[in-house]
Each structure stands twice: as C-alpha cells, then as structure tokens.
Design a protein around this motif. Structure first.
Motif, PDB file in Angstrom:
ATOM      1  N   GLU A 154       0.822  -1.202   0.000  1.00 35.40           N
ATOM      2  CA  GLU A 154       0.000   0.000   0.000  1.00 35.40           C
ATOM      3  C   GLU A 154       0.863   1.262   0.000  1.00 35.40           C
ATOM      4  O   GLU A 154       0.559   2.243  -0.694  1.00 35.40           O
ATOM      5  CB  GLU A 154      -0.936  -0.019   1.198  1.00 35.40           C
ATOM      6  N   LEU A 159      -1.195  -0.883  -5.596  1.00 37.00           N
ATOM      7  CA  LEU A 159      -2.586  -1.218  -5.901  1.00 37.00           C
ATOM      8  C   LEU A 159      -3.089  -0.260  -6.972  1.00 37.00           C
ATOM      9  O   LEU A 159      -3.065   0.956  -6.803  1.00 37.00           O
ATOM     10  CB  LEU A 159      -3.448  -1.117  -4.640  1.00 37.00           C
ATOM     11  N   LYS A 195     -10.367  -5.069  -2.363  1.00 32.65           N
ATOM     12  CA  LYS A 195      -9.379  -4.730  -3.379  1.00 32.65           C
ATOM     13  C   LYS A 195      -9.837  -5.239  -4.749  1.00 32.65           C
ATOM     14  O   LYS A 195     -10.602  -6.179  -4.848  1.00 32.65           O
ATOM     15  CB  LYS A 195      -8.010  -5.338  -3.046  1.00 32.65           C
TER      16      LYS A 195
END
Length: 254
Positions: A154, A159, A195
C-alpha cells in the motif's frame, strides 16, 4: 512485445535456494535436472515453474548468464510453460543486485520479496523499478509473508485498478517449525476483500501444504507447490519427487 500473463493455476517450485541432495535425492540442482523435473510435473498437471538456479557447487545464485542458459533450455523443451525466475536474496544479494538481475535478464515473469526490495531503505528506487517492470511487460509476483508486507504494498501505491497486482501469500513462515495451516490464509484473504484486480497464489510449508493449497484453491486462488517448501504428501509420507506432489494436489482440486 511481451505481454504480462496471468499467474498459472499450478506452479511448481522444485528446489528453492536452501535444500540440496542431502534433503532429498530427487531435488533438482542442475539445469538438466530442472528441465527433467519440469517435464514430469507438466505431465501431472503443472502449468508453471518457479525457478531457482545453482552454481557449480550447488549453491543459490542470481547469475544472469546461468539463468539465461536455463531459460533457453526450458524454452526449447517446454515452449508453452510459464517460467518465473526469482530474485531471492538468501542474505547474499542486495536489493540493487536483485534489480540489476531483472534488468539484465528481462524475464517474462519474476517473483520478488517486497520486504527484501525495501530492505536497504531504497523506496524511491524500488518504486521506479516496479514501474519499469510494468512498462516492460514483466510480470512481478510480490512475495507476501505478513501484514507488514501488505502495508508495504500500500505504501508503494502498487494497488492500481487499471493493472493486475500479482501476489504470493506465504503461509506459516513464522509458525513453529514452519508448519502451515489453512487458517494462516485468513488475514490475507480478508485484506483482499475490498481490493480490485488481485491475481493471487499461495504456498505453504511442511505437512499441511496440501490442505493449505486446496483451501486456497477453493477460495479462488492459484497455488505453488513443490520441494522448495515441503517434501511431504498429505498422509505424512515423503514424496518420491516433485511430480508426485503435483499429482496429489491435482486429485483434490480437479
């Protein structure tokens, strides 16, 4: 142009960096042995190979020339096989040396520990490297051992809803005697629920390898199996070879 491919369903990891013939006589060390093992595992249902290479003394190495030779031999023998190299440090190689290998070799797929890549506090260099890999169509599977590694993913802003993120969840690395259990997958699986675009696989240590991989497969994951992490069949017997481990797993997931 090379295109980033999704992870294979069953990737065999036949040797790793640490085990040798003293651990199991069928563990492949040479390039010829690795090719023969790959062929046998493909016959049993594997569609990918996670490849470590060794030097002339049988020690783990990140030598680009040896890797190139191995990749060429595998391409000749099994042109359709998904082959993934590794940059595993094993306390021998710096993050800079790992990045150098990938840039020299330009593989189609590589597995990299995000903790190792950030071990020298070179966050900027790591971020630039990962962006370069994406732009070069190199599939990077990030090795994830724990929640700290998820935070690293992160923090580096890896991502991205527009790009697939390939992960390997390693179960049981920090458990007693490195014996994995299916519940070790829970925190990783929960993290993924909000996610997008995660292409994930699991590997596991010890006697519980088969059970862990079957559970991961049931949850929609892919799997990595082989003597790098475990020598044991589900019943506790020592497997004859990597192909036997693949064959056993296939029985439970097909």
């Amino acid at each position: 142009m090379k295109m980033i491919k999704p992870l294979p369903k069953i990737m065999v990891a036949p040797n790793g960096a640490r085990r040798g013939k003293q651990d199991h006589p069928a563990l492949p060390i040479t390039i010829a042995e690795t090719v023969a093992t790959a062929k046998a595992c493909v016959e049993q249902g594997a569609d990918g190979l996670h490849m470590h290479i060794r030097d002339e003394q049988g020690k783990h190495t990140l030598d680009a020339g040896t890797y190139r030779e191995a990749l060429n031999e595998l391409q000749n023998a099994l042109p359709e096989l998904y082959v993934q190299i590794t940059t595993e440090a094993v306390s021998q190689y710096s993050a800079a040396q790992q990045r150098k290998l990938v840039k020299q070799l330009m593989p189609s797929a590589v597995s990299i520990s995000i903790a190792e890549m950030l071990s020298d506090n070179e966050d900027k260099e790591a971020s630039q490297f990962y962006n370069w890999c994406r732009d070069s169509n190199i599939s990077v599977q990030h090795i994830i051992y724990d929640n700290d590694d998820l935070k690293r993913i992160e923090a580096l802003s890896l991502l991205d809803k527009n790009h697939s993120l390939q992960l390997l969840f390693v179960l049981g690395r920090y458990t007693k005697n490195q014996q994995s259990m299916p519940k070790d997958l829970d925190p990783f699986y929960e993290w993924m629920q909000d996610k997008q675009n995660i292409d994930w696989a699991t590997c596991a240590f010890g006697l519980g390898e088969t059970e862990c991989l079957v559970e991961a497969y049931k949850r929609g994951g892919k799997v990595r199996i082989g003597f790098e992490n475990s020598l044991w069949n589900r019943d506790g017997s020592i497997a004859k070879n990597n192909a036997e481990r693949v064959a056993e797993l296939v029985k439970f997931i097909t």
